[in-house]
Write a protein that holds these residues in place. Structure first.
Motif, PDB file in Angstrom:
ATOM      1  N   PRO A  18      -1.716 -25.842  22.822  1.00  0.00           N
ATOM      2  CA  PRO A  18      -0.247 -25.250  21.964  1.00  0.00           C
ATOM      3  C   PRO A  18      -0.326 -23.746  22.401  1.00  0.00           C
ATOM      4  O   PRO A  18      -0.904 -23.360  23.551  1.00  0.00           O
ATOM      5  N   THR A  19       0.720 -22.486  22.249  1.00  0.00           N
ATOM      6  CA  THR A  19       0.724 -21.123  23.254  1.00  0.00           C
ATOM      7  C   THR A  19      -0.455 -20.635  22.240  1.00  0.00           C
ATOM      8  O   THR A  19      -0.177 -20.726  21.426  1.00  0.00           O
ATOM      9  N   GLU A  20      -0.933 -19.971  22.560  1.00  0.00           N
ATOM     10  CA  GLU A  20      -2.062 -19.288  22.267  1.00  0.00           C
ATOM     11  C   GLU A  20      -1.632 -17.727  22.875  1.00  0.00           C
ATOM     12  O   GLU A  20      -0.591 -17.421  23.327  1.00  0.00           O
ATOM     13  N   ILE A  21      -2.366 -16.420  21.512  1.00  0.00           N
ATOM     14  CA  ILE A  21      -1.719 -14.957  22.321  1.00  0.00           C
ATOM     15  C   ILE A  21      -2.438 -14.658  23.080  1.00  0.00           C
ATOM     16  O   ILE A  21      -4.071 -15.681  23.152  1.00  0.00           O
ATOM     17  N   ALA A  22      -2.195 -14.508  24.270  1.00  0.00           N
ATOM     18  CA  ALA A  22      -3.089 -14.423  25.489  1.00  0.00           C
ATOM     19  C   ALA A  22      -4.305 -12.807  25.342  1.00  0.00           C
ATOM     20  O   ALA A  22      -3.912 -12.302  24.438  1.00  0.00           O
ATOM     21  N   ARG A  53      -5.475 -21.170  32.439  1.00  0.00           N
ATOM     22  CA  ARG A  53      -5.836 -20.178  32.199  1.00  0.00           C
ATOM     23  C   ARG A  53      -6.543 -19.935  30.455  1.00  0.00           C
ATOM     24  O   ARG A  53      -6.486 -18.693  30.292  1.00  0.00           O
ATOM     25  N   GLN A  54      -5.650 -20.736  30.034  1.00  0.00           N
ATOM     26  CA  GLN A  54      -5.839 -20.575  28.324  1.00  0.00           C
ATOM     27  C   GLN A  54      -7.582 -20.542  27.820  1.00  0.00           C
ATOM     28  O   GLN A  54      -8.436 -20.291  27.414  1.00  0.00           O
ATOM     29  N   VAL A  88       2.069 -14.564  25.413  1.00  0.00           N
ATOM     30  CA  VAL A  88       1.411 -15.182  24.518  1.00  0.00           C
ATOM     31  C   VAL A  88       0.900 -15.921  26.589  1.00  0.00           C
ATOM     32  O   VAL A  88       1.174 -15.844  27.294  1.00  0.00           O
ATOM     33  N   GLU A  89       0.065 -17.433  26.174  1.00  0.00           N
ATOM     34  CA  GLU A  89      -0.188 -18.283  27.519  1.00  0.00           C
ATOM     35  C   GLU A  89       0.192 -19.347  26.809  1.00  0.00           C
ATOM     36  O   GLU A  89      -0.792 -19.763  26.071  1.00  0.00           O
ATOM     37  N   THR A  90       0.766 -19.750  27.915  1.00  0.00           N
ATOM     38  CA  THR A  90       1.093 -21.690  27.654  1.00  0.00           C
ATOM     39  C   THR A  90       0.138 -22.513  28.816  1.00  0.00           C
ATOM     40  O   THR A  90      -0.146 -23.670  28.258  1.00  0.00           O
ATOM     41  N   ASN A  91      -0.809 -21.879  29.848  1.00  0.00           N
ATOM     42  CA  ASN A  91      -1.439 -21.906  30.564  1.00  0.00           C
ATOM     43  C   ASN A  91      -2.352 -23.146  30.047  1.00  0.00           C
ATOM     44  O   ASN A  91      -3.210 -21.600  30.475  1.00  0.00           O
TER      45      ASN A  91
END
Length: 139
Positions: free
Chosen positions: A2-6, A25-26, A19-22
């Motif tokens: 899912p989308t996460e706070i960067a 990268r997460q 946010v980070e969606t990759n």
């Protein structure tokens, strides 16, 4: 994923929370947070982190390498079910004896639960003492 706070926390150019969606990268952000946190720093997760500071004045480099490897493996098994560790390699800086880095080779699981659904690439996250993480994707 899912989308996460960067991580580290910051604002996006439009003023919203970044946010980070990759997924790759997460996971790199998770590695940064996990290895850069001392156990006990997070009140609600007292075991979260890798106790690198506990080994700061340990004179036996071989023991330190083994303990860092064990601690990273234990932390990943407990807090990163979305990856399968391939290898953990502590490396002492040849020019400065007081510096080190930890290379963490891992494969991302597509759904975070099934070993049969591993992503088709191996990632290497290089964690430098001080919390800097660089990621090299190979494979």
């Amino acid at each position: 994923m899912p989308t996460e706070i960067a991580f580290p926390f910051r604002l996006a150019s439009d003023g919203t929370i970044a946010v980070e969606t990759n997924p790759d990268r997460q996971i790199a952000q998770h590695v940064d947070a996990l290895v850069g946190t001392q156990p006990g720093e997070r009140v609600m997760l007292p075991d979260y982190g890798v106790p690198v500071a506990d080994l700061l004045f340990e004179p036996n480099a071989r023991f330190v390498a083994q303990e860092i490897t064990r601690a990273v493996e234990t932390a990943f098994n407990s807090y990163e079910p979305g990856v399968v560790l391939q290898k953990v390699t502590p490396i002492q800086d040849s020019t400065q004896q007081s510096l080190a880095r930890v290379e963490v080779d891992y494969i991302r699981r597509e759904d975070g639960t099934s070993p049969s659904s591993l992503a088709n690439q191996t990632n290497t996250a290089v964690v430098h003492v001080g919390g800097t993480v660089s990621e090299v994707i190979s494979g």
